[in-house]
Design an enzyme around this catalytic site. Structure first.
Site, mmCIF file in Angstrom:
data_model
loop_
_atom_site.group_PDB
_atom_site.id
_atom_site.type_symbol
_atom_site.label_atom_id
_atom_site.label_comp_id
_atom_site.label_asym_id
_atom_site.label_seq_id
_atom_site.Cartn_x
_atom_site.Cartn_y
_atom_site.Cartn_z
ATOM 1 N N GLU A 137 30.407 -12.989 11.169
ATOM 2 C CA GLU A 137 30.438 -12.016 12.265
ATOM 3 C C GLU A 137 31.098 -12.572 13.523
ATOM 4 O O GLU A 137 31.829 -11.855 14.215
ATOM 5 C CB GLU A 137 29.023 -11.520 12.587
ATOM 6 C CG GLU A 137 28.446 -10.548 11.569
ATOM 7 C CD GLU A 137 27.797 -11.231 10.375
ATOM 8 O OE1 GLU A 137 27.754 -12.489 10.370
ATOM 9 O OE2 GLU A 137 27.333 -10.539 9.459
ATOM 10 N N HIS A 183 15.393 -8.003 10.609
ATOM 11 C CA HIS A 183 16.254 -6.865 10.251
ATOM 12 C C HIS A 183 15.782 -5.558 10.880
ATOM 13 O O HIS A 183 16.146 -4.485 10.411
ATOM 14 C CB HIS A 183 16.296 -6.684 8.729
ATOM 15 C CG HIS A 183 17.172 -7.674 8.023
ATOM 16 N ND1 HIS A 183 17.002 -9.029 8.157
ATOM 17 C CD2 HIS A 183 18.221 -7.509 7.186
ATOM 18 C CE1 HIS A 183 17.906 -9.657 7.414
ATOM 19 N NE2 HIS A 183 18.666 -8.761 6.812
#
Lengths: 325, 332
Positions: A60, A129
């Site tokens: 990322e 998450h």
């Protein structure tokens, strides 16, 4: 009008804009051959080819930065994060580069980039998450932050985000991709920075955004049976925030509840609370109540998660408190 | 590569000397508190820039680096007066006073910053190359970093994608021996930084960064590789900085003898020796160049001193492309 899923709204917005402007490309993990981790880019590789729909390795930081760098040489990237939880390893590129390149260069470079992907919780995904970082990004000058709650808003706002010449954080939800809604057959856009009154009412204003707003809808239905009329404002854009929409509603109802899926410390609801007390203090008939997730990392167990996440009962309780009922 | 002629040597001498005297002037005005913030000077590393400029196509190639970035834009064609003014925080500066020492930019001259976070510019450099490849411009990006930056994860993620996608970029590590006060030996189990390219099967190698001819040759090969579509190269320029990391650095981590050793292979003296040896110029000619350099540095200082401060509204104007962005009020 036609009825489509949220994921299709996202896909239509990206595809329509890419047909109109060759400098736009989509980059991210699994966006091309896999058709998107949540199928939000289904069919786009076939239509636009591998030059413009690009699978990345799991990196990322690297691909967020490559996206930003490519704006400096004329591209208009859409960078997908599989979730914004994973954007944290690339957040330096968003905060220090995307948000600042224009200012640091004295206006020589603009940064037309969209970072998009799901935010917040999506079932029992546990601590890493399930996080909502809207307030983190919204705290940063240079960025714009959009969090739609239905397919119509998602499509119209994503098209605006892609056309915008400033960097935009566009936040979706794993739990919304399957949601269906009506969108016009033809082209439309929704301006950034304009809230939407999703339900008109007279007794209490509820401000929310993103998928958690559905809990406000449920609560309003229940409360209506008891004769309490709720006005629901969907912010749609967190930064810049449509203060007028909130203030106008509060001046009418004199009561405010804010529902936001985020930790309670210094979040979007906190900012709204400050703005309302400073600009509509005399209109308030009760202290503002904000409803957030628990002040802990998200737990896994269903019993604990239910307690952690705000729900319609929490909204009903809050509305009754500001109504002194 | 274009031949390294008499004119090239003379230009190198004048340019490198100017860069060094420009930095010396900044150090002097910093002590007078006319320039503030952090100040990182390039003294000793000039050959890395001079050699690169010789190999670049300045009509389209681009450069990006970290915060030791005052003289690269000057080399690429930016008016040094505007760079000096930026450090003074004046409206006539390259970023109108918004950037300061660490953030010099010139889109017009292909200098893309000027970045403050160690290693943060590495993916940007690859992204610039991505855009040039995407639009088939034939341009190459030179992405510079220090020896400290190669320990950042950003280098590895970027190397991987740049190789995988064969981006037209040359990654250049200016190994000046120290990441602030920490020597290369103390930051990793290996000291040959160029070997980091091997893991990605990226063409790579060490270069004598004190010699502009060696730099130009290595850069030429790397730039042409990128331009013909064969992807990136990683070059480790073995160089040295004479001054501290920034102005507040007491330099306890190295000896004065070590600095003096490097001054024996000083890039400006190396070029000057060749000029005199080959009789490209006389001592009197050299004196004339030295005088020109001194005068231009003084002009830069005068320009910066006399330039106006920026308008306060600039603070808001520069943030968004959107002209009517509704900023929050920050005080009564």
């Amino acid at each position: 009008m036609k009825t489509i899923q949220f994921r299709e709204a996202v896909c239509e917005a990206m595809s329509e804009e890419m047909r109109a402007d060759d400098s736009i490309y989509l980059m991210g993990e699994e966006v091309a051959e896999y058709n998107g981790a949540y199928k939000a880019s289904k069919g786009m590789l076939d239509e636009f080819g591998p030059k413009r729909v690009i699978d990345t390795p799991i990196a990322e930081l690297g691909f967020a930065g490559i996206g930003v760098g490519s704006t400096m040489t004329g591209c208009r990237p859409i960078v997908e994060f599989m979730t914004f939880n994973f954007a944290l390893v690339g957040i330096d590129q968003i905060i220090n580069n995307a948000a600042k390149i224009r200012q640091m260069s004295g206006g020589q470079f603009k940064c037309p980039i969209v970072f998009r992907g799901p935010t917040a919780s999506a079932g029992q995904l546990a601590a890493t998450h399930s996080q909502a970082f809207e307030s983190w990004f919204a705290n940063t000058p240079g960025l714009k932050v959009i969090v739609p709650s239905n397919p119509y808003d998602a499509k119209g706002l994503l098209k605006s985000a892609i056309r915008d010449d400033d960097p935009v954080i566009f936040m979706e939800s794993e739990q919304m991709y399957g949601d269906k809604g009506e969108v016009p057959e033809g082209e439309y856009v929704i301006p950034i920075g304009v809230a939407d009154i999703k339900r008109e009412g007279t007794d209490v204003t509820i401000v929310s955004f993103g998928k958690i707003i559905k809990e406000a809808y449920k609560a309003a239905e229940e409360l209506e049976k008891e004769g309490i009329s709720c006005e629901i404002i969907d912010l749609r854009t967190v930064r810049p925030m449509d203060h007028d929409a909130i203030l106008n509603s509060v001046k009418k109802t004199n009561r405010l509840v804010i529902l936001e899926e985020a930790w309670p410390f210094g979040n979007v609801a906190t900012e709204i609370t400050y703005q309302v007390q400073s600009k509509a203090f005399d209109y308030l008939d009760a202290p503002i109540v904000k409803i957030n997730t628990a002040d802990t990392p998200a737990p896994y167990s269903p019993v604990l998660l239910e307690e952690w996440l705000p729900n319609s009962n929490d909204v009903i309780k809050a509305v009754k408190k500001v109504m002194y009922k | 590569m274009q031949k390294i002629t008499k004119e090239v040597y003379l230009n190198w001498y004048e340019d490198m000397l100017f860069w060094r005297k420009f930095e010396d002037k900044l150090a002097a005005v910093y002590i007078q508190q006319k320039v503030r913030g952090f100040l990182h000077l390039y003294n000793g590393q000039e050959a890395v820039l001079a050699g690169a400029l010789h190999a670049m196509d300045l009509s389209k190639d681009k450069m990006i680096t970290a915060y030791r970035n005052h003289v690269q834009p000057i080399g690429m064609g930016v008016d040094p007066k505007r760079v000096m003014a930026e450090l003074y925080g004046k409206a006539t500066g390259t970023s109108q006073g918004l950037g300061g020492s660490m953030h010099i930019f010139s889109k017009e001259h292909g200098f893309y910053g000027g970045h403050g976070i160690v290693g943060g510019q590495i993916p940007l450099g690859a992204g610039m190359a991505f855009g040039d490849k995407y639009h088939e411009t034939g341009a190459v990006t030179l992405c510079y970093m220090g020896d400290g930056a190669v320990r950042q994860g950003s280098l590895h993620e970027t190397f991987n994608m740049a190789m995988n996608w064969k981006l037209p970029v040359v990654f250049v590590c200016e190994n000046n021996g120290y990441a602030m006060g920490t020597s290369v030996e103390r930051t990793a189990n290996h000291t040959d930084i160029w070997k980091l390219g091997l893991g990605y099967e990226m063409p790579c190698g060490p270069v004598d960064g004190m010699n502009p001819v060696k730099v130009a040759e290595a850069m030429h090969e790397a730039i042409e590789r990128a331009r013909r579509g064969d992807g990136p190269t990683f070059l480790e320029m073995k160089t040295y900085r004479y001054r501290g990391h920034s102005m507040s650095d007491a330099q306890h981590y190295r000896t004065k003898d070590e600095v003096e050793e490097y001054k024996k292979i000083d890039p400006i003296n190396q070029v000057k020796d060749i000029i005199l040896e080959k009789k490209y110029a006389t001592e009197a000619d050299i004196k004339k160049i030295d005088k020109r350099v001194k005068d231009l540095v003084s002009e830069c200082e005068k320009f910066a001193e006399e330039s106006p401060w920026p308008e306060k509204s600039l603070m808001y104007d520069a943030v968004y492309e959107q002209e009517d962005y509704p900023f929050l009020q920050h005080k009564l």
